[in-house]
Every structure is written in structure tokens, then in C-alpha cells.
Design a protein around this motif. Structure first.
Motif, PDB file in Angstrom:
ATOM      1  N   ARG A 259     100.325  49.584  45.276  1.00 29.82           N
ATOM      2  CA  ARG A 259     100.296  51.023  44.792  1.00 29.82           C
ATOM      3  C   ARG A 259     101.446  51.810  45.610  1.00 29.82           C
ATOM      4  N   SER A 260     101.568  51.617  46.978  1.00 28.03           N
ATOM      5  CA  SER A 260     102.793  52.083  47.778  1.00 28.03           C
ATOM      6  C   SER A 260     104.104  51.471  47.396  1.00 28.03           C
ATOM      7  N   LEU A 261     104.222  50.510  46.726  1.00 27.88           N
ATOM      8  CA  LEU A 261     105.667  49.920  46.473  1.00 27.88           C
ATOM      9  C   LEU A 261     105.837  50.654  45.076  1.00 27.88           C
ATOM     10  N   GLU A 262     104.863  50.726  44.015  1.00 30.92           N
ATOM     11  CA  GLU A 262     105.290  51.434  42.967  1.00 30.92           C
ATOM     12  C   GLU A 262     105.638  52.688  43.006  1.00 30.92           C
ATOM     13  N   SER A 263     104.714  53.388  44.024  1.00 27.23           N
ATOM     14  CA  SER A 263     105.262  54.920  44.460  1.00 27.23           C
ATOM     15  C   SER A 263     106.476  55.167  44.677  1.00 27.23           C
ATOM     16  N   LEU A 264     106.893  54.063  45.659  1.00 32.80           N
ATOM     17  CA  LEU A 264     108.502  54.221  46.090  1.00 32.80           C
ATOM     18  C   LEU A 264     109.420  53.958  44.958  1.00 32.80           C
ATOM     19  N   LYS A 265     109.091  53.318  44.052  1.00 34.72           N
ATOM     20  CA  LYS A 265     109.844  52.686  42.900  1.00 34.72           C
ATOM     21  C   LYS A 265     109.909  54.144  42.162  1.00 34.72           C
ATOM     22  N   GLU A 266     108.862  54.802  41.610  1.00 35.97           N
ATOM     23  CA  GLU A 266     108.888  55.961  40.798  1.00 35.97           C
ATOM     24  C   GLU A 266     109.377  57.116  41.688  1.00 35.97           C
ATOM     25  N   ARG A 267     109.617  57.097  42.946  1.00 37.76           N
ATOM     26  CA  ARG A 267     110.070  58.262  43.715  1.00 37.76           C
ATOM     27  C   ARG A 267     111.806  57.924  43.475  1.00 37.76           C
ATOM     28  N   ASP A 268     112.324  56.715  43.868  1.00 36.33           N
ATOM     29  CA  ASP A 268     113.494  56.359  43.296  1.00 36.33           C
ATOM     30  C   ASP A 268     113.925  56.735  41.841  1.00 36.33           C
ATOM     31  N   LEU A 269     113.182  56.442  40.961  1.00 35.14           N
ATOM     32  CA  LEU A 269     113.730  56.894  39.693  1.00 35.14           C
ATOM     33  C   LEU A 269     113.629  58.432  39.586  1.00 35.14           C
ATOM     34  N   LYS A 270     112.730  58.893  39.995  1.00 35.80           N
ATOM     35  CA  LYS A 270     112.736  60.519  39.775  1.00 35.80           C
ATOM     36  C   LYS A 270     114.000  60.932  40.434  1.00 35.80           C
ATOM     37  N   ILE A 271     114.272  60.444  41.712  1.00 38.96           N
ATOM     38  CA  ILE A 271     115.610  61.148  42.379  1.00 38.96           C
ATOM     39  C   ILE A 271     116.576  60.733  41.429  1.00 38.96           C
ATOM     40  N   THR A 272     116.904  59.463  40.715  1.00 34.12           N
ATOM     41  CA  THR A 272     118.109  59.317  40.032  1.00 34.12           C
ATOM     42  C   THR A 272     118.253  60.233  38.760  1.00 34.12           C
TER      43      THR A 272
ATOM     44  N   GLU B  22     119.091  54.775  49.060  1.00 35.48           N
ATOM     45  CA  GLU B  22     119.399  53.827  50.050  1.00 35.48           C
ATOM     46  C   GLU B  22     118.318  53.654  50.907  1.00 35.48           C
ATOM     47  N   GLN B  23     117.744  54.819  51.568  1.00 32.24           N
ATOM     48  CA  GLN B  23     116.701  54.992  52.441  1.00 32.24           C
ATOM     49  C   GLN B  23     115.177  54.626  51.954  1.00 32.24           C
ATOM     50  N   LEU B  24     115.180  54.870  50.581  1.00 36.82           N
ATOM     51  CA  LEU B  24     113.864  54.765  49.839  1.00 36.82           C
ATOM     52  C   LEU B  24     113.862  53.054  49.696  1.00 36.82           C
ATOM     53  N   ARG B  25     115.114  52.358  49.442  1.00 40.37           N
ATOM     54  CA  ARG B  25     115.206  50.936  49.059  1.00 40.37           C
ATOM     55  C   ARG B  25     114.864  50.316  50.212  1.00 40.37           C
ATOM     56  N   ASP B  26     115.395  50.830  51.733  1.00 43.14           N
ATOM     57  CA  ASP B  26     115.086  50.329  52.816  1.00 43.14           C
ATOM     58  C   ASP B  26     113.544  50.389  53.073  1.00 43.14           C
ATOM     59  N   GLN B  27     113.177  51.427  52.894  1.00 41.19           N
ATOM     60  CA  GLN B  27     111.574  51.625  53.270  1.00 41.19           C
ATOM     61  C   GLN B  27     110.647  50.357  52.132  1.00 41.19           C
ATOM     62  N   LEU B  28     111.218  50.460  50.970  1.00 40.31           N
ATOM     63  CA  LEU B  28     110.439  49.391  50.168  1.00 40.31           C
ATOM     64  C   LEU B  28     110.781  48.008  50.369  1.00 40.31           C
ATOM     65  N   ALA B  29     111.989  47.699  51.156  1.00 35.83           N
ATOM     66  CA  ALA B  29     112.155  46.190  51.584  1.00 35.83           C
ATOM     67  C   ALA B  29     111.224  46.236  52.837  1.00 35.83           C
ATOM     68  N   ASP B  30     111.159  47.048  53.795  1.00 36.72           N
ATOM     69  CA  ASP B  30     110.378  46.999  55.028  1.00 36.72           C
ATOM     70  C   ASP B  30     108.665  46.729  54.495  1.00 36.72           C
ATOM     71  N   LEU B  31     108.332  47.252  53.399  1.00 35.17           N
ATOM     72  CA  LEU B  31     106.861  47.202  53.010  1.00 35.17           C
ATOM     73  C   LEU B  31     106.780  46.005  52.378  1.00 35.17           C
ATOM     74  N   ARG B  32     107.685  45.244  51.676  1.00 39.24           N
ATOM     75  CA  ARG B  32     107.352  43.957  51.285  1.00 39.24           C
ATOM     76  C   ARG B  32     107.456  42.785  52.105  1.00 39.24           C
ATOM     77  N   LYS B  33     108.223  43.043  53.273  1.00 38.87           N
ATOM     78  CA  LYS B  33     108.271  42.107  54.523  1.00 38.87           C
ATOM     79  C   LYS B  33     107.094  42.230  55.131  1.00 38.87           C
ATOM     80  N   ALA B  34     106.615  43.452  55.354  1.00 45.65           N
ATOM     81  CA  ALA B  34     105.247  43.718  55.999  1.00 45.65           C
ATOM     82  C   ALA B  34     104.127  42.823  55.246  1.00 45.65           C
ATOM     83  N   ASN B  35     104.180  42.943  53.994  1.00 45.80           N
ATOM     84  CA  ASN B  35     103.057  42.343  53.156  1.00 45.80           C
ATOM     85  C   ASN B  35     103.402  40.963  53.072  1.00 45.80           C
ATOM     86  N   GLN B  36     104.444  40.462  53.376  1.00 48.03           N
ATOM     87  CA  GLN B  36     104.703  38.836  53.336  1.00 48.03           C
ATOM     88  C   GLN B  36     104.393  38.380  54.778  1.00 48.03           C
ATOM     89  N   ASP B  37     104.811  39.157  55.894  1.00 44.21           N
ATOM     90  CA  ASP B  37     104.353  38.997  57.220  1.00 44.21           C
ATOM     91  C   ASP B  37     102.918  38.542  57.151  1.00 44.21           C
TER      92      ASP B  37
END
Length: 285
Positions: free
Chosen positions: A96-109, A60-75
Motif C-alpha cells: 500500500r505504501s508503494l501504491e501511495s507513492l505511485k499515486e502521489r507521483d501521478l497527482k503531482i504530474t 525524483e525525490q518520490l521515485r528515490d523513496q519508492l526505490a528505497d522502499l522496494r529495496k527495504a522490502n527485498q532486503d
């Protein structure tokens, strides 16, 4: 499971008046075995639930970080009005930062799934050992310690006093242990022998180190004769340096004279499993 235990207890009370003492004792022992299995399963379940909760919180923490980065990009895009103010290099870095967060999420799972699988196998081994070896003898202990399964056998069941020759009674127990080890070819079994602190010297054996190592190899040889793969076996002597209690009474010294058979996964195979998962992740599988 609780209903099964309650039914067992009620059955014991009902049958107690019409069955022999021997049958009643057998039912009572069976009920105790069922209760112990439930307690072990409950402990493992609670541990798994705790681990799962921690992993889910991290996700959930990583997903929140992902959402924050996406919002910052859109802003940034909305503020500047066009993509010309956001350099191509900056956009690529963000992606690349977004992809890295996705990969980290998958690794944890995936790693959490691997650990859950290992815990399930560990619980299965404990259940198998308790069923095969039996838990009615107070000189035999089956438990989980630091993520590995072990069976601890009192010295008096395995050897005569001051001897390293395995008794016939011990061979019966080891035959049941061998059956469980043989069912887990991807696991190793370390035979760990312990002595008390009474100085020992006899024949070619110089001290307690020699005695503990010789006892460990004697047990290993019995397991090997029971068709356990020698590549799965490890002989380890610990002398008197890892006591359970102080060696200050005859009773405590008897507790410290013991042999543990530790059933544990092969470390290289665990790392290979993790490396395979990482490789699959890199290839997008």
C-alpha cells in the motif's frame, strides 16, 4: 523570435530613409510591441521552466523513496530466507505504501500539467489584449499580477473629472476588451475602480466609496451592452485605500485614479478540474 525582432529593427533602419515619418513611427511602434510580447513570453517561459524544475525535483525525490522502499522490502525477504517471517499484513502495508507513492507521483504530474495549461491560457490572454487594445498609449497598462491578467486604464481616459459617466473614447477601448472577454467564456472579469484621497461628495454620492463603486458599475454596464455575459462580470469599488503611490502631488493622485479590469479563471471551475483529476486517479483512469 529574436531573429524576427532583429529583422524588424534592421528593416526599420533601411526603410527609415525612404518612408514617411508616420510610417516610420508605425514600424517603430510595431517593433516595440513585438519586443514587449517577447519580454512577456520570456518571463512566463522562465516561470514555467522554474515550476517544471521544482516539480521534476519532487518527482525524483518520490521515485528515490519508492526505490528505497522496494529495496527495504527485498532486503527483508532475502535476510529471512522465506516469506513466512514477513507477515501477510506487513507485506500488504508495504504494498500500500508503494501504491501511495505511485499515486502521489501521478497527482503531482497531473496538477503540474493543469498549472502549465493555466499559465499558457494566461499568456494567451495577455497577447490577445495587447493585440486588440494596443500598448502605444501610456495611460493603458496590460500585465500579469499574482497569476491573473489585468488591464489598467487611467481615470482621464474613462471619465470626466468627478464624473462616473463613461466617455466615448473609453467605450472604444472597452469594446476591444469585451472582444477578449467574450472569447474566454470560462473566465470572469472584475472591474475594480480606484479614486485618489480627495474627499468627494456630490448629489446622491456620499464619498469616495460611492464614487468608486458607481464608476465600476458604469464600466460593467458598458461591457454588458457590448454583449459580455453578465455572469462573467464583477463590479468592485476600492475607494482610495489601495493607492499605487502616495497621494502627495497632483501627478500622483492622477496615477491613483484608475480602473482595472482583472481577467481571472473561475475558482469553482479550477477546483472542479482538480476534483475530476483526483476522481480519475481513484478509478485508475
Amino acid at each position: 523570435m529574436k531573429k524576427l525582432i532583429l529583422l524588424s529593427v534592421v528593416s526599420m533602419f533601411i526603410l527609415g530613409s525612404c518612408v514617411s515619418k508616420k510610417e516610420y513611427a508605425a514600424l517603430e511602434a510595431k517593433q516595440k510591441e513585438t519586443q514587449d510580447m517577447l519580454n512577456t513570453a520570456t518571463v512566463k517561459l522562465n516561470s514555467c521552466l522554474s515550476d517544471a524544475a521544482a516539480a521534476n525535483a519532487r518527482v525524483e525525490q518520490l521515485r528515490d523513496q519508492l526505490a528505497d522502499l522496494r529495496k527495504a522490502n527485498q532486503d527483508l525477504i532475502d535476510t529471512k530466507g522465506n516469506l513466512t517471517t514477513l507477515t501477510q499484513k506487513g507485506a500488504e502495508n508495504l504494498e500500500r505504501s508503494l501504491e501511495s507513492l505511485k499515486e502521489r507521483d501521478l497527482k503531482i504530474t497531473r496538477l503540474q500539467d493543469a498549472l502549465t495549461k493555466k499559465d499558457s491560457v494566461t499568456l494567451a490572454i495577455v497577447t490577445s489584449l495587447k493585440r486588440e487594445v494596443g500598448i502605444s498609449d501610456p495611460d493603458i497598462e496590460i500585465n500579469v499580477e499574482k497569476g491573473v491578467v489585468f488591464i489598467s486604464i487611467a481615470d482621464k481616459l474613462l471619465f470626466q473629472s468627478g464624473s462616473y459617466n463613461v466617455t466615448n473614447r473609453a467605450k472604444e477601448i472597452l469594446a476591444k476588451v469585451a472582444k477578449v472577454i467574450n472569447s474566454k467564456p470560462n473566465f470572469e472579469a472584475m472591474v475594480e475602480a480606484h479614486t485618489d484621497n480627495v474627499p468627494y461628495k456630490r448629489d446622491v454620492l456620499l464619498d469616495n466609496w460611492d464614487l468608486s463603486v458607481k464608476r465600476a458599475t458604469s464600466v460593467v454596464r458598458v461591457l454588458e451592452s457590448l454583449e459580455v455575459n453578465p455572469q462573467q462580470l464583477i463590479a468592485s469599488g476600492r475607494s482610495y485605500y489601495v493607492p499605487l503611490v502616495e497621494n502627495d502631488t497632483a501627478e500622483n493622485r492622477a496615477k491613483n485614479r484608475r480602473t482595472r479590469i482583472v481577467v481571472l479563471p473561475k475558482i469553482d471551475q479550477f477546483y472542479e478540474m482538480v476534483e475530476t483529476e483526483m476522481k480519475n486517479l481513484a478509478e485508475g483512469k
